[in-house]
Design an enzyme around this catalytic site. Structure first.
Site, PDB file in Angstrom:
ATOM      1  N   GLY A 118      30.286 -65.733  13.170  1.00 51.39           N
ATOM      2  CA  GLY A 118      31.658 -66.222  13.232  1.00 51.39           C
ATOM      3  C   GLY A 118      31.761 -67.385  14.199  1.00 51.39           C
ATOM      4  O   GLY A 118      30.930 -67.529  15.101  1.00 51.39           O
ATOM      5  N   GLN A 141      35.649 -73.311  19.719  1.00 55.31           N
ATOM      6  CA  GLN A 141      34.239 -73.359  20.146  1.00 55.31           C
ATOM      7  C   GLN A 141      33.599 -74.701  19.802  1.00 55.31           C
ATOM      8  O   GLN A 141      32.579 -75.073  20.377  1.00 55.31           O
ATOM      9  CB  GLN A 141      33.445 -72.218  19.499  1.00 55.31           C
ATOM     10  N   CYS A 174      28.225 -63.847  21.468  1.00 54.61           N
ATOM     11  CA  CYS A 174      29.073 -64.988  21.139  1.00 54.61           C
ATOM     12  C   CYS A 174      28.241 -66.257  21.271  1.00 54.61           C
ATOM     13  O   CYS A 174      27.486 -66.409  22.229  1.00 54.61           O
ATOM     14  CB  CYS A 174      30.251 -65.026  22.112  1.00 54.61           C
ATOM     15  N   LEU A 175      28.397 -67.174  20.329  1.00 53.22           N
ATOM     16  CA  LEU A 175      27.642 -68.431  20.385  1.00 53.22           C
ATOM     17  C   LEU A 175      28.009 -69.256  21.618  1.00 53.22           C
ATOM     18  O   LEU A 175      27.238 -70.104  22.037  1.00 53.22           O
ATOM     19  CB  LEU A 175      27.881 -69.248  19.104  1.00 53.22           C
ATOM     20  N   HIS A 235      37.112 -60.503  17.326  1.00 58.75           N
ATOM     21  CA  HIS A 235      36.456 -61.406  18.279  1.00 58.75           C
ATOM     22  C   HIS A 235      36.948 -62.852  18.087  1.00 58.75           C
ATOM     23  O   HIS A 235      37.274 -63.539  19.053  1.00 58.75           O
ATOM     24  CB  HIS A 235      34.936 -61.299  18.071  1.00 58.75           C
ATOM     25  N   GLU A 236      37.007 -63.282  16.820  1.00 60.90           N
ATOM     26  CA  GLU A 236      37.378 -64.678  16.550  1.00 60.90           C
ATOM     27  C   GLU A 236      38.862 -64.927  16.805  1.00 60.90           C
ATOM     28  O   GLU A 236      39.239 -65.987  17.307  1.00 60.90           O
ATOM     29  CB  GLU A 236      37.003 -65.074  15.114  1.00 60.90           C
ATOM     30  N   HIS A 249      39.390 -65.596  20.328  1.00 59.56           N
ATOM     31  CA  HIS A 249      39.064 -66.974  20.730  1.00 59.56           C
ATOM     32  C   HIS A 249      40.287 -67.883  20.608  1.00 59.56           C
ATOM     33  O   HIS A 249      40.491 -68.775  21.430  1.00 59.56           O
ATOM     34  CB  HIS A 249      37.967 -67.558  19.821  1.00 59.56           C
TER      35      HIS A 249
END
Ligand code: NI
Length: 156
Positions: free
Chosen positions: A46, A51, A91-92, A133-134, A137
């Protein structure tokens, strides 16, 4: 399409609230394509626009093994949650780390697609975790603020 630079923890933009998309533009279409390419390139499940340094409420997700089932959520809103799951999350934007987070096991999300048509999607397990999670963000929340215990180092 182009790869976007992924912002990492410590970059203040990750703590900011993203703005809703009011109409689909060519710029946002390109953003979505680039986000998908960037997510797949980084082997993520994701990615939120913030990000990539863009404060727009756009999320891409793909939890399939093959990486051939992209989900695009514009202005996503979680409208129902149930159950609970406790498991490892990464997480990226926080490379090389993971941590245990408790999330709802099932969620129902309302969002718009690339044509700004409203739809609803139900997710369970990993998909539900990715959605939560997204969406966090988009509200400037990193999973690291929800980790139970401490962050762990991962292989890569
Ligand atoms: Ni993340």
């Amino acid at each position: 399409m182009a790869l976007r630079n992924i912002r990492t923890e410590g970059d203040p933009i990750l703590g900011k609230i993203s703005k809703p998309i009011l109409e689909m533009t060519e710029k946002t279409k390109i953003l979505i394509e680039d986000m998908l390419e960037t997510m797949y390139h980084a082997n993520g499940v994701g990615l939120a626009a913030v990000q990539a340094g863009v404060l727009k409420r756009v999320v891409v997700i793909d939890v399939s093994e093959e990486g051939n089932s992209p989900i695009i959520l514009i202005n996503p809103e979680i409208i129902d949650k149930s159950g609970s799951q406790t498991g490892d999350e990464g997480c990226l934007s926080v490379p090389g780390k993971s941590g245990v987070v408790t999330r709802a096991m099932k969620v129902k999300v309302k969002a718009f697609d690339e044509n700004m048509k409203v739809f609803e999607l139900e997710g369970e397990g990993l998909l539900a975790r990715a959605i939560q999670h997204e969406v966090d963000h988009l509200d400037g929340i990193l999973y690291t603020s929800k980790v139970e215990g401490k962050l762990n180092e991962t292989e890569d």
